[in-house]
Design a protein around this motif. Structure first.
Motif, PDB file in Angstrom:
ATOM      1  N   SER A 144       5.881 -19.429   7.355  1.00 27.97           N
ATOM      2  CA  SER A 144       4.709 -18.582   7.108  1.00 27.97           C
ATOM      3  C   SER A 144       5.059 -17.100   7.242  1.00 27.97           C
ATOM      4  O   SER A 144       4.554 -16.264   6.491  1.00 27.97           O
ATOM      5  CB  SER A 144       3.561 -18.945   8.049  1.00 27.97           C
ATOM      6  N   PHE A 145       5.927 -16.765   8.158  1.00 24.54           N
ATOM      7  CA  PHE A 145       6.359 -15.381   8.334  1.00 24.54           C
ATOM      8  C   PHE A 145       7.287 -14.969   7.193  1.00 24.54           C
ATOM      9  O   PHE A 145       7.209 -13.862   6.688  1.00 24.54           O
ATOM     10  CB  PHE A 145       7.075 -15.214   9.674  1.00 24.54           C
ATOM     11  N   ARG A 146       8.169 -15.887   6.815  1.00 29.53           N
ATOM     12  CA  ARG A 146       9.133 -15.610   5.744  1.00 29.53           C
ATOM     13  C   ARG A 146       8.415 -15.308   4.426  1.00 29.53           C
ATOM     14  O   ARG A 146       8.759 -14.346   3.734  1.00 29.53           O
ATOM     15  CB  ARG A 146      10.084 -16.795   5.584  1.00 29.53           C
ATOM     16  N   ARG A 147       7.406 -16.109   4.080  1.00 24.32           N
ATOM     17  CA  ARG A 147       6.666 -15.887   2.825  1.00 24.32           C
ATOM     18  C   ARG A 147       6.039 -14.502   2.797  1.00 24.32           C
ATOM     19  O   ARG A 147       6.159 -13.767   1.816  1.00 24.32           O
ATOM     20  CB  ARG A 147       5.565 -16.937   2.652  1.00 24.32           C
ATOM     21  N   ILE A 148       5.375 -14.135   3.891  1.00 18.36           N
ATOM     22  CA  ILE A 148       4.718 -12.830   3.947  1.00 18.36           C
ATOM     23  C   ILE A 148       5.747 -11.709   3.904  1.00 18.36           C
ATOM     24  O   ILE A 148       5.562 -10.707   3.206  1.00 18.36           O
ATOM     25  CB  ILE A 148       3.802 -12.741   5.188  1.00 18.36           C
ATOM     26  N   PHE A 149       6.853 -11.871   4.597  1.00 14.21           N
ATOM     27  CA  PHE A 149       7.907 -10.856   4.596  1.00 14.21           C
ATOM     28  C   PHE A 149       8.470 -10.671   3.188  1.00 14.21           C
ATOM     29  O   PHE A 149       8.637  -9.544   2.715  1.00 14.21           O
ATOM     30  CB  PHE A 149       9.016 -11.259   5.575  1.00 14.21           C
ATOM     31  N   ILE A 150       8.747 -11.764   2.501  1.00 15.85           N
ATOM     32  CA  ILE A 150       9.304 -11.683   1.144  1.00 15.85           C
ATOM     33  C   ILE A 150       8.293 -11.064   0.185  1.00 15.85           C
ATOM     34  O   ILE A 150       8.655 -10.222  -0.642  1.00 15.85           O
ATOM     35  CB  ILE A 150       9.772 -13.072   0.663  1.00 15.85           C
ATOM     36  N   LEU A 151       7.033 -11.456   0.287  1.00 16.27           N
ATOM     37  CA  LEU A 151       6.010 -10.874  -0.584  1.00 16.27           C
ATOM     38  C   LEU A 151       5.932  -9.360  -0.395  1.00 16.27           C
ATOM     39  O   LEU A 151       5.769  -8.611  -1.363  1.00 16.27           O
ATOM     40  CB  LEU A 151       4.647 -11.510  -0.325  1.00 16.27           C
ATOM     41  N   SER A 152       6.086  -8.907   0.838  1.00 14.10           N
ATOM     42  CA  SER A 152       6.003  -7.473   1.116  1.00 14.10           C
ATOM     43  C   SER A 152       7.296  -6.745   0.783  1.00 14.10           C
ATOM     44  O   SER A 152       7.299  -5.796  -0.005  1.00 14.10           O
ATOM     45  CB  SER A 152       5.668  -7.251   2.590  1.00 14.10           C
ATOM     46  N   GLU A 153       8.398  -7.191   1.359  1.00 12.75           N
ATOM     47  CA  GLU A 153       9.646  -6.439   1.291  1.00 12.75           C
ATOM     48  C   GLU A 153      10.471  -6.672   0.032  1.00 12.75           C
ATOM     49  O   GLU A 153      11.232  -5.809  -0.364  1.00 12.75           O
ATOM     50  CB  GLU A 153      10.506  -6.744   2.523  1.00 12.75           C
ATOM     51  N   VAL A 154      10.325  -7.831  -0.585  1.00 17.32           N
ATOM     52  CA  VAL A 154      11.109  -8.125  -1.783  1.00 17.32           C
ATOM     53  C   VAL A 154      10.259  -7.963  -3.035  1.00 17.32           C
ATOM     54  O   VAL A 154      10.649  -7.286  -3.975  1.00 17.32           O
ATOM     55  CB  VAL A 154      11.715  -9.551  -1.718  1.00 17.32           C
ATOM     56  N   THR A 204      14.656   0.749  -3.414  1.00 14.23           N
ATOM     57  CA  THR A 204      13.965   0.050  -2.343  1.00 14.23           C
ATOM     58  C   THR A 204      14.874  -0.635  -1.348  1.00 14.23           C
ATOM     59  O   THR A 204      14.478  -0.823  -0.223  1.00 14.23           O
ATOM     60  CB  THR A 204      13.019  -1.008  -2.920  1.00 14.23           C
ATOM     61  N   CYS A 205      16.038  -1.043  -1.735  1.00 11.28           N
ATOM     62  CA  CYS A 205      16.871  -1.814  -0.835  1.00 11.28           C
ATOM     63  C   CYS A 205      18.260  -1.223  -0.783  1.00 11.28           C
ATOM     64  O   CYS A 205      18.700  -0.601  -1.731  1.00 11.28           O
ATOM     65  CB  CYS A 205      16.959  -3.264  -1.312  1.00 11.28           C
TER      66      CYS A 205
END
Length: 87
Positions: free
Chosen positions: A16-26, A82-83
């Motif tokens: 659940s944390f990974r999905r939100i992190f990827i949606l935001s940061e990637v 961005t990265c």
């Protein structure tokens, strides 16, 4: 940090944390967009991102901060550069 190290660090996150992190940061979605996608309150998105960033920074220190530095425009979307290492 190499791309492989970043990938490994992100894969260690709870789903659940990974999905939100990827949606935001990637993917570059705003918090509001992520809340809609994940069907959860905006505060949950903000809390999870804060906790993920804090955990990754604690594990990797300034290496993580420099490797995932993000510039955002006023709408909260990532800008072209961005990265990757800054500087």
């Amino acid at each position: 940090m190499t791309g492989e190290q970043i990938k490994e660090a992100v894969e260690r996150l709870p789903a659940s944390f990974r999905r939100i992190f990827i949606l935001s940061e990637v993917e570059g979605f705003t918090y509001k967009e992520i809340a809609r996608i994940e069907d959860c309150p905006l505060g949950t998105v903000m809390s999870r991102l804060f906790r993920v960033r804090r955990a990754l920074k604690a594990l990797y220190g300034s290496t993580w901060k420099n490797g995932m530095a993000r510039s955002r425009n006023p709408e909260g979307r990532p800008t072209a550069a961005t990265c990757g290492p800054s500087g």
